[in-house]
Design an enzyme around this catalytic site. Sequence first.
Site, PDB file in Angstrom:
ATOM      1  N   ARG A  80       0.778  -1.243   0.000  1.00  0.00           N
ATOM      2  CA  ARG A  80       0.000   0.000   0.000  1.00  0.00           C
ATOM      3  C   ARG A  80       0.808   1.291   0.000  1.00  0.00           C
ATOM      4  NH1 ARG A  80      -5.202   0.353   3.359  1.00  0.00           N
ATOM      5  NH2 ARG A  80      -3.766   1.255   4.840  1.00  0.00           N
ATOM      6  N   ASP A  81       2.136   1.228  -0.069  1.00  0.00           N
ATOM      7  CA  ASP A  81       2.941   2.461  -0.125  1.00  0.00           C
ATOM      8  C   ASP A  81       4.206   2.233  -0.939  1.00  0.00           C
ATOM      9  OD1 ASP A  81       3.505   5.133   0.397  1.00  0.00           O
ATOM     10  OD2 ASP A  81       4.522   4.695   2.285  1.00  0.00           O
ATOM     11  N   LEU A  82       4.051   1.536  -2.045  1.00  0.00           N
ATOM     12  CA  LEU A  82       5.204   1.213  -2.880  1.00  0.00           C
ATOM     13  C   LEU A  82       5.594   2.442  -3.705  1.00  0.00           C
ATOM     14  CD1 LEU A  82       6.877  -1.347  -3.259  1.00  0.00           C
ATOM     15  CD2 LEU A  82       5.536  -1.813  -5.294  1.00  0.00           C
ATOM     16  N   ASN A  86      10.791   3.826  -0.949  1.00  0.00           N
ATOM     17  CA  ASN A  86      10.635   2.625  -0.123  1.00  0.00           C
ATOM     18  C   ASN A  86      11.291   1.396  -0.751  1.00  0.00           C
ATOM     19  OD1 ASN A  86       9.287   3.967   1.895  1.00  0.00           O
ATOM     20  ND2 ASN A  86       7.267   3.511   1.072  1.00  0.00           N
TER      21      ASN A  86
END
Length: 114
Positions: A80-82, A86
């Site tokens: 959910r935060d690629l 990251n």
Amino acid sequence: MQVERELELHSCLCHRHIVRLHGQFSTRSHVYLLLEHCGRGSVADILRARGGLTEAEARYYLRQVIAGLRYLHGHGLVHRDLKPSNLLVTKEMQVKIGDLGLARQAAAGGRHWG
């Protein structure tokens, strides 16, 4: 708490393209995660410094990201935060997916919770 959820999820993971959690400790006001060292920074750092990647470099990194995502999805997790910041890079130029703070268990039918 988001950090506790990240610790719980991360403690069960062991894959060459996921940043490894070595341990954790806390003080009265902070929780510290002891994570695998990725000495070359992130893909975002590389993009900022060089302005882009060659097609061969992009393929090389994306193969590793896809392997890490397959592992996460195989364990029922959605990151959910690629994003490039990251995606961390080791001294050996291996990509590791990091920051599982927003990751969630996938619900039945492929939808994620909360």
